[in-house]
Design an enzyme around this catalytic site. Structure first.
Site, PDB file in Angstrom:
ATOM      1  N   HIS A   1      82.980  48.993  29.066  1.00  0.00           N
ATOM      2  CA  HIS A   1      81.953  49.703  29.842  1.00  0.00           C
ATOM      3  C   HIS A   1      81.458  48.840  30.988  1.00  0.00           C
ATOM      4  O   HIS A   1      81.490  47.602  30.919  1.00  0.00           O
ATOM      5  CB  HIS A   1      80.785  50.134  28.951  1.00  0.00           C
ATOM      6  CG  HIS A   1      79.980  49.013  28.366  1.00  0.00           C
ATOM      7  ND1 HIS A   1      78.923  48.423  29.034  1.00  0.00           N
ATOM      8  CD2 HIS A   1      80.057  48.363  27.174  1.00  0.00           C
ATOM      9  CE1 HIS A   1      78.383  47.486  28.277  1.00  0.00           C
ATOM     10  NE2 HIS A   1      79.060  47.414  27.141  1.00  0.00           N
TER      11      HIS A   1
ATOM     12  N   ASP B   1      78.288  49.589  32.575  1.00  0.00           N
ATOM     13  CA  ASP B   1      76.832  49.602  32.691  1.00  0.00           C
ATOM     14  C   ASP B   1      76.259  48.353  32.033  1.00  0.00           C
ATOM     15  O   ASP B   1      76.885  47.722  31.184  1.00  0.00           O
ATOM     16  CB  ASP B   1      76.241  50.861  32.061  1.00  0.00           C
ATOM     17  CG  ASP B   1      76.529  50.986  30.571  1.00  0.00           C
ATOM     18  OD1 ASP B   1      77.693  50.796  30.176  1.00  0.00           O
ATOM     19  OD2 ASP B   1      75.591  51.267  29.788  1.00  0.00           O
TER      20      ASP B   1
ATOM     21  N   ASP C   1      78.651  40.841  28.669  1.00  0.00           N
ATOM     22  CA  ASP C   1      78.526  42.209  28.133  1.00  0.00           C
ATOM     23  C   ASP C   1      78.433  43.212  29.277  1.00  0.00           C
ATOM     24  O   ASP C   1      77.340  43.614  29.662  1.00  0.00           O
ATOM     25  CB  ASP C   1      77.274  42.274  27.257  1.00  0.00           C
ATOM     26  CG  ASP C   1      77.097  43.606  26.571  1.00  0.00           C
ATOM     27  OD1 ASP C   1      78.076  44.361  26.441  1.00  0.00           O
ATOM     28  OD2 ASP C   1      75.956  43.912  26.164  1.00  0.00           O
TER      29      ASP C   1
ATOM     30  N   GLU D   1      77.332  53.214  28.141  1.00  0.00           N
ATOM     31  CA  GLU D   1      77.578  52.798  26.759  1.00  0.00           C
ATOM     32  C   GLU D   1      76.306  52.285  26.108  1.00  0.00           C
ATOM     33  O   GLU D   1      76.034  52.563  24.930  1.00  0.00           O
ATOM     34  CB  GLU D   1      78.661  51.707  26.736  1.00  0.00           C
ATOM     35  CG  GLU D   1      79.087  51.275  25.330  1.00  0.00           C
ATOM     36  CD  GLU D   1      78.254  50.139  24.766  1.00  0.00           C
ATOM     37  OE1 GLU D   1      78.423  49.832  23.565  1.00  0.00           O
ATOM     38  OE2 GLU D   1      77.421  49.547  25.491  1.00  0.00           O
ATOM     39  N   GLU D   2      75.507  51.542  26.858  1.00  0.00           N
ATOM     40  CA  GLU D   2      74.342  50.862  26.301  1.00  0.00           C
ATOM     41  C   GLU D   2      73.307  51.822  25.730  1.00  0.00           C
ATOM     42  O   GLU D   2      72.522  51.449  24.857  1.00  0.00           O
ATOM     43  CB  GLU D   2      73.680  49.982  27.372  1.00  0.00           C
ATOM     44  CG  GLU D   2      74.533  48.822  27.866  1.00  0.00           C
ATOM     45  CD  GLU D   2      74.630  47.686  26.862  1.00  0.00           C
ATOM     46  OE1 GLU D   2      74.058  47.805  25.768  1.00  0.00           O
ATOM     47  OE2 GLU D   2      75.282  46.679  27.195  1.00  0.00           O
TER      48      GLU D   2
ATOM     49  N   GLU E   1      84.683  44.174  24.167  1.00  0.00           N
ATOM     50  CA  GLU E   1      83.307  43.714  24.019  1.00  0.00           C
ATOM     51  C   GLU E   1      83.313  42.227  23.650  1.00  0.00           C
ATOM     52  O   GLU E   1      84.333  41.682  23.214  1.00  0.00           O
ATOM     53  CB  GLU E   1      82.608  44.519  22.912  1.00  0.00           C
ATOM     54  CG  GLU E   1      82.265  45.948  23.297  1.00  0.00           C
ATOM     55  CD  GLU E   1      80.947  46.088  24.033  1.00  0.00           C
ATOM     56  OE1 GLU E   1      80.403  45.055  24.475  1.00  0.00           O
ATOM     57  OE2 GLU E   1      80.467  47.227  24.173  1.00  0.00           O
TER      58      GLU E   1
END
Length: 372
Positions: A70, A72, A102, A135-136, A161
């Site tokens: 991801h 974001d 991340d 995603e977060e 990740e």
């Protein structure tokens, strides 16, 4: 020509994607993938919040390997940063910036590895990249990708990740809940005329604190957990509050059903409380004995020189909660260059050496699956 993982990470970090503008970040990588021979599609679940699906030779005998991450990121926090969070200037082996661990470093490694592999000719299978938004906050971008890819065969899934390039065979699930109570307002000097919603919720939260899950601990994930994260009630000091809300963060393990967990928690909280899901992402687990997962773990050990074969799992959730079941419960591993302890912190950083290692791991995994 393949992408440079260090410079690509820096370019991605330079785009502020704290809850917005993922499409702008994807515009950095889309031309690189198109030039390498991928077909690229970017779909938005909200204006400016895009998820990219890139495919290369997906019509061969075996389904494509999927690489996903991801773009974001979370807010910077209240504390001051010593390093510019959007500049990512190298500092020895460290690259500081929001999203370096991340997980824009992991996304850059995917693109760098994929563009290298695309210079070869596959005999067995192709590649599919899914680079997501949001995603977060509950994997909205992954859900959109799952809709777009419904009914299309998929091979195994790698989520990059942060794991320090160790191979994790799964992660806990996340069941975030809203707990609400209602009452009757009255003047604060005459509380007997009202019905205090805060007291109701406080009693429920106290009951949840002592809640004991009936699930056995998972041999790798351990046991499920519960945390009350927020508590809000009332509008002013001199009124009886007629509403109150708390949020609850439940982390589940493989084998638990979220519907059963919710029902059990609702019973424990009591009839005065209304529980409703905010995020519902199931746990993900691939047996370490799975041949493909074992091969990925061996590749990672060979390249990094670390790892003793002990299975590991993450406590955080990933987009695999959505993509793995959507793709038919395909074998899934989590393996990326970031450090889990660096996620969401001030002065977040990623190891430049591990960025390079991650590209090598992903390249070898892709070459093995695609038969190049």
């Amino acid at each position: 020509m393949s992408a440079d993982v260090l410079n690509l990470t820096r370019e991605l970090v330079a785009v502020d994607t704290i809850g917005h503008a993922e499409s702008t970040a994807l515009a950095v990588v889309a031309p690189l993938l198109e030039k390498a021979g991928f077909t690229v599609d970017v779909a938005e679940h909200e204006p400016g919040r895009g998820t990219l699906i890139a495919e290369w030779h997906t019509g061969l005998d075996q389904p494509p390997l999927c690489l996903s991450g991801h773009v974001d990121t979370v807010p910077l926090g209240a504390a001051s940063w010593q390093h510019d969070p959007f500049h990512a200037e190298p500092d020895g082996d460290r690259l500081h910036g929001r999203g370096t661990s991340d997980m824009k470093g992991g996304v850059a490694a995917i693109v760098a590895a994929a563009t290298k592999v695309a210079a070869l000719r596959p005999s067995r299978a192709g590649l599919r990249l899914v680079l997501t938004a949001a995603e977060e906050t509950g994997s909205a971008g992954a859900r959109l990708a799952a809709e777009r890819l419904a009914g299309r065969p998929s091979g195994p899934l790698v989520i990059t990740e942060p794991t320090g390039n160790a191979v994790f065979h799964g992660h806990k699930g996340a069941l975030w809940l809203s707990a609400r109570t209602a009452g009757v307002t009255a003047h604060g000097s005459m509380p007997h005329l009202g019905d205090n919603a805060v007291y109701k919720l406080a009693r429920a939260v106290t009951r949840l604190e002592s809640y004991a899950f009936d699930a056995r601990p998972h041999p790798v994930m351990g046991g499920p957990t519960l945390n009350v994260g927020t508590f809000h009630g009332g509008l002013n000091t001199n009124s009886v509050p007629d509403s109150a809300e708390a949020t609850v963060d439940v982390r589940t393990v493989a084998g638990q059903d979220h519907g059963d967990v919710l029902a059990s928690l609702a019973e424990r909280a009591g009839d005065e409380v209304r529980l409703a899901p905010l995020v519902d992402l199931p746990p993900v687990w691939t047996e370490p004995g799975d041949a493909w997962a074992a091969s990925v773990a061996e590749i990672a050990r060979e390249i990094t020189g670390h790892g003793d074969g002990t299975p590991r799992a993450a406590t955080y959730f990933t987009d695999a909660s959505v993509l793995t079941p959507a793709f038919g419960l395909v074998p899934t591993v989590i393996c990326g260059p970031g450090e889990a302890e660096q996620a969401h912190v001030t002065d977040e950083w990623v190891s430049i050496r591990k960025l390079v290692e991650s590209v090598a791991i992903l390249e070898r995994v892709a070459v093995a699956w695609c038969g190049t």
